[in-house]
Design an enzyme around this catalytic site. Structure first.
Site, short mmCIF file in Angstrom:
data_model
loop_
_atom_site.label_atom_id
_atom_site.label_comp_id
_atom_site.label_asym_id
_atom_site.label_seq_id
_atom_site.Cartn_x
_atom_site.Cartn_y
_atom_site.Cartn_z
N ARG A 32 63.66 12.72 22.45
CA ARG A 32 64.94 13.04 23.09
C ARG A 32 66.08 12.25 22.46
O ARG A 32 67.17 12.76 22.24
CB ARG A 32 64.86 12.73 24.60
CG ARG A 32 66.17 13.01 25.32
CD ARG A 32 66.12 12.59 26.77
NE ARG A 32 67.39 12.88 27.44
CZ ARG A 32 68.44 12.07 27.42
NH1 ARG A 32 68.37 10.92 26.79
NH2 ARG A 32 69.56 12.41 28.04
N TYR B 53 51.93 15.00 21.50
CA TYR B 53 52.37 15.63 20.24
C TYR B 53 53.07 14.60 19.37
O TYR B 53 53.54 13.57 19.87
CB TYR B 53 53.27 16.84 20.50
CG TYR B 53 54.38 16.65 21.51
CD1 TYR B 53 55.59 16.06 21.17
CD2 TYR B 53 54.22 17.07 22.84
CE1 TYR B 53 56.61 15.89 22.10
CE2 TYR B 53 55.23 16.90 23.78
CZ TYR B 53 56.43 16.32 23.40
OH TYR B 53 57.42 16.15 24.32
C1 FAD Z 1 67.65 8.68 30.04
C2 FAD Z 1 66.92 10.00 30.05
C3 FAD Z 1 65.64 10.08 29.52
C4 FAD Z 1 64.95 11.29 29.53
N1 FAD Z 1 63.71 11.34 29.02
C5 FAD Z 1 63.05 12.50 28.97
C6 FAD Z 1 61.77 12.56 28.38
O1 FAD Z 1 61.24 11.56 27.92
N2 FAD Z 1 61.13 13.76 28.33
C7 FAD Z 1 61.70 14.88 28.86
O2 FAD Z 1 61.11 15.96 28.79
N3 FAD Z 1 62.92 14.86 29.42
C8 FAD Z 1 63.61 13.70 29.48
N4 FAD Z 1 64.83 13.66 30.04
C9 FAD Z 1 65.37 14.90 30.64
C10 FAD Z 1 65.81 15.87 29.61
O3 FAD Z 1 66.63 15.24 28.67
C11 FAD Z 1 66.56 16.95 30.36
O4 FAD Z 1 65.68 17.62 31.24
C12 FAD Z 1 67.09 18.04 29.51
O5 FAD Z 1 67.32 17.66 28.22
C13 FAD Z 1 68.34 18.62 30.16
O6 FAD Z 1 69.43 17.83 29.79
P1 FAD Z 1 70.73 17.60 30.62
O7 FAD Z 1 71.78 17.28 29.59
O8 FAD Z 1 70.97 18.67 31.59
O9 FAD Z 1 70.47 16.28 31.47
P2 FAD Z 1 70.22 14.81 30.98
O10 FAD Z 1 69.48 14.79 29.70
O11 FAD Z 1 69.66 14.10 32.15
O12 FAD Z 1 71.70 14.23 30.66
C14 FAD Z 1 72.64 13.92 31.66
C15 FAD Z 1 73.70 13.02 31.06
O13 FAD Z 1 74.71 12.81 32.04
C16 FAD Z 1 75.01 11.44 32.15
N5 FAD Z 1 75.46 11.20 33.52
C17 FAD Z 1 74.73 11.16 34.64
N6 FAD Z 1 75.52 10.98 35.70
C18 FAD Z 1 76.79 10.90 35.24
C19 FAD Z 1 78.05 10.72 35.87
N7 FAD Z 1 78.16 10.59 37.20
N8 FAD Z 1 79.16 10.69 35.08
C20 FAD Z 1 79.05 10.83 33.74
N9 FAD Z 1 77.88 11.01 33.10
C21 FAD Z 1 76.76 11.04 33.84
C22 FAD Z 1 73.68 10.76 31.81
O14 FAD Z 1 73.90 9.41 31.40
C23 FAD Z 1 73.18 11.64 30.69
O15 FAD Z 1 73.70 11.26 29.45
C24 FAD Z 1 65.56 12.46 30.07
C25 FAD Z 1 66.86 12.37 30.60
C26 FAD Z 1 67.54 11.15 30.58
C27 FAD Z 1 68.97 11.05 31.14
#
Ligand code: FAD
Length: 397
Positions: free
Chosen positions: A108, A221
């Site tokens: 990630r 993987y």
């Molecule tokens: C730290 C972390 C580690 C992860 N590790 C894994 C993993 O190992 N394997 C896996 O399958 N999935 C993991 N995930 C989840 C995966 O990345 C997500 O399911 C997928 O990529 C969807 O991404 P998303 O951008 O919707 O959410 P996310 O990837 O969760 O990103 C959300 C972003 O919003 C930011 N954020 C949160 N709240 C606020 C706020 N109030 N104001 C501003 N910014 C904010 C967070 O810091 C983050 O950068 C992880 C997510 C995070 C945040």
């Protein structure tokens, strides 16, 4: 630049960064507000099927993804009770040729760094780290966001606000008042290893391994261009916590796998550190859109990772929302409604599949034997064919 709307995106995770890039491709400016002060390499492996890698390739990220990811040759589905393979789904050249895009497994942090690097090269995108959203006013003509960015108060006025702030989304919870994350009663343990630490022989470095067992399953993987190896163990559990980085007790994990084949137990004993996170989902009632505010990625549909589509759906959302927002012929509200209509049904079907797999993967005894027999009978072609509605997705032009 085109006549597109201005967009504020809360959250620079996979969804937010992909959206900013997809908007920039269409000449639309955006401002990303990320809570973290540094985007560190947190997390472990993500699987990206062709429906997602096709979008990333369209953003010019195909070569970069290849440089940090691995294209597994197959998904090897194995039964923990018998200690043997049930079926192997080939993901090699024929699969890639049929989809015009590869299946890639990636860290990630590497994917986020790749997206960030591309964001830094786009003048249409502003990224503010250490940003806290204090207040949102959703008006008839614009949306105003009051935020504290690196200690200074700012007021940003935009046409659209997008909540891309993950499964614990404050845009969903505090702004839209649409509920908090729901714990699933399952915990995922994850660890990464240098490939040199793996036992000799076997196909660890070339396939995605999916082991199915009673009340638990295991996925492994290669990542980091084959230099590292990712293991995720999902177990039925009652632990609930919001953090991604809690260090778990390895003996506690190994106890869950006491009846599993010796090779698997040896694999689980290799990592020095296991981290765990309580798997949770977005509430099923979360809206896609309200007024000038839209949700994407985990903020809208955080789901169980049991069909490996959380990241992929976030990337698809980004592509669709950017396309709809670029439709300058329609009022902004109609463009957002069209985005929601495009996504609602498909994502609900994927969420339901993940939920179904949560049961099917963790069966024991006779039901598990029946599952294995059904998988063998169907064989790789029909099993992969059954995933085609997910992997074969292409956004409208
Ligand atoms: C730290 C972390 C580690 C992860 N590790 C894994 C993993 O190992 N394997 C896996 O399958 N999935 C993991 N995930 C989840 C995966 O990345 C997500 O399911 C997928 O990529 C969807 O991404 P998303 O951008 O919707 O959410 P996310 O990837 O969760 O990103 C959300 C972003 O919003 C930011 N954020 C949160 N709240 C606020 C706020 N109030 N104001 C501003 N910014 C904010 C967070 O810091 C983050 O950068 C992880 C997510 C995070 C945040």
């Amino acid at each position: 630049m085109s006549e597109g709307p201005t967009v504020v995106i809360v959250g620079a995770g996979i969804a937010g960064l992909a959206l900013a890039l997809a908007l920039a491709e269409r000449g639309i400016a955006s401002h990303l507000l990320e809570r973290a002060t540094r985007l560190e390499e947190v997390g472990a492996g993500l699987q990206l099927s062709p429906n997602a890698t096709r979008v990333l390739a369209g953003l010019g990220l195909g070569p970069g993804l290849d440089a940090v990811g691995v294209r597994p040759a197959a998904i090897a589905i194995r039964d923990a009770a018998a200690g043997r393979e049930i079926v192997r789904l080939p993901l090699g050249p024929a699969f890639e040729a049929a989809h015009g895009a590869p299946y890639v497994v990636v860290h990630r942090g590497d994917l986020q760094a790749l997206l960030l690097d591309a964001v830094a090269r786009r003048p249409e995108i502003t990224l503010s780290l250490g940003a806290v959203v204090d207040r949102v006013e959703d008006g008839a003509d614009a949306v105003a966001v009051e935020a504290t960015i690196a200690g200074a108060r700012r007021r940003l006025v935009a046409d659209v606000l997008v909540g891309a702030d993950g499964v614990w989304s404050r845009v969903r919870g505090d702004v839209l008042r649409a509920g908090g994350a729901v714990y699933s009663g399952r915990t995922a343990w994850r660890a990464t290893l240098p490939v040199e630490a793996l036992p000799a022989g076997g196909d660890f470095g070339s396939v995605t391994g999916l082991w199915l067992g009673a009340k638990a399953h295991l996925v492994h993987y290669p990542i980091r261009a084959g230099r590292a190896f990712n293991i995720v163990a999902a177990v039925d559990d009652t632990w609930a916590d919001e953090r991604w980085n809690v260090v778990g007790d390895r003996d506690d994990l190994i106890r869950h796998f006491a009846d599993w084949p010796a090779d698997v137990r040896r694999l689980l004993e290799l990592p020095e550190t296991w981290r765990k996170w309580a798997l949770c989902a977005a509430p099923p009632t979360a809206p896609w859109v309200r007024g000038r505010i839209a949700l994407i990625g985990d903020a809208q549909h955080g789901m169980l990772p049991f069909v490996a589509q959380g990241g992929a759906m976030a990337i698809e959302d980004a592509a669709v929302l950017a396309r709809r927002l670029a439709d300058t012929g329609a009022p902004v509200a109609d463009r957002l409604a069209a985005y929601a209509d495009d996504r609602r049904r498909r994502v609900a079907d994927v969420v339901a599949t993940a939920r179904r797999n949560a049961t099917v993967y963790h069966l024991a005894g006779l039901p598990a034997l029946a599952r294995n027999a059904a998988m063998r009978l169907m064989g790789p072609k029909r099993l992969l064919g059954g995933m085609e509605w997910i992997y074969g997705w292409r956004d409208a032009a």
